[in-house]
Design a protein around this motif. Structure first.
Motif, short mmCIF file in Angstrom:
data_model
loop_
_atom_site.label_atom_id
_atom_site.label_comp_id
_atom_site.label_asym_id
_atom_site.label_seq_id
_atom_site.Cartn_x
_atom_site.Cartn_y
_atom_site.Cartn_z
N ALA A 298 -2.93 9.01 -1.98
CA ALA A 298 -2.81 8.95 -0.52
C ALA A 298 -4.09 9.49 0.09
O ALA A 298 -4.10 10.49 0.79
N GLU B 152 0.83 -1.21 0.00
CA GLU B 152 0.00 0.00 0.00
C GLU B 152 0.87 1.27 0.00
O GLU B 152 0.63 2.20 -0.76
N HIS C 235 -1.64 4.57 -6.30
CA HIS C 235 -2.82 4.90 -5.50
C HIS C 235 -2.63 6.31 -4.95
O HIS C 235 -1.52 6.74 -4.67
N HIS D 244 -7.09 4.42 0.97
CA HIS D 244 -5.82 3.68 0.95
C HIS D 244 -5.07 3.80 2.27
O HIS D 244 -4.42 2.85 2.72
N MET E 16 1.29 4.08 -3.01
CA MET E 16 1.04 5.52 -2.82
C MET E 16 2.26 6.34 -3.22
O MET E 16 2.13 7.39 -3.86
#
Length: 186
Positions: free
Chosen positions: A142, A131, A140, A146, A135
């Motif tokens: 932030a 994860e 992804h 997430h 980020m």
């Protein structure tokens, strides 16, 4: 090897001893025979004592050797529990073997626990690492979604560490357990 010995008797003769001259003409009849019998009994007692010491010495030597193996971490070490031993010695050998079996079982449980703990810690750490890397790489955002996944994995790790602390707490050597139907789990 450890050797055990026992002094059963001793006969020392210094110089030239002539019993018939020492006792003189008033020597009672059969004194020489009695002295030979006493000498034979002393010799027989010495032989019997040596055999008895060997009978006790070998199992004690084996016990010391096995104890040294256990002290080095070889919990599979055992001693022969021969039934032809004195009761107290048999009990000592049986107790040692029981202790070694328990240490061996404890060691196996400890190894299994460490393997399980390692597996349980790797999973949330891998998810958390994925994860955070996603980020940082811009895969992804932030955002709350997430970061919430990362926070949940941190909580899982915290619970695992708390469980480990509970297991290692010397005051709680026994954990209470109960059976729960899985159908009743949320």
């Amino acid at each position: 090897p450890i050797f055990f010995a026992m002094l059963v008797g001793a006969l020392a003769v210094h110089g030239d001893v002539r019993l018939h001259e020492t006792l003189g003409p008033h020597r009672p009849p059969g004194v020489a025979i009695v002295l030979w019998i006493v000498l034979a009994l002393i010799l027989a007692g010495s032989i019997a004592g040596a055999r008895g010491a060997r009978r006790l010495g070998r199992p004690l030597s084996d016990l010391v050797a096995a104890s040294r193996r256990v002290a080095r971490g070889d919990f599979a070490a055992r001693v022969s529990e021969d039934v032809d031993r004195p009761r107290l010695l048999r009990e000592l050998l049986t107790t040692f073997n029981g202790m070694a079996r328990q240490l061996e079982a404890n060691d196996a449980q400890r190894r299994a626990l460490l393997a399980d703990v390692g597996h349980e810690l790797r999973t949330p750490l891998a998810v958390l690492q994925g994860e955070v890397e996603a980020m940082l790489d811009g895969v992804h955002a932030a955002d709350a979604t997430h970061l919430g996944v990362a926070l949940e994995e941190i909580r899982v790790l915290t619970r695992l560490v708390d469980d480990l602390r509970t297991l290692t707490d010397r005051k709680s050597t026994r954990l209470n357990s109960s059976h729960v139907a899985l159908s009743r789990m949320p």
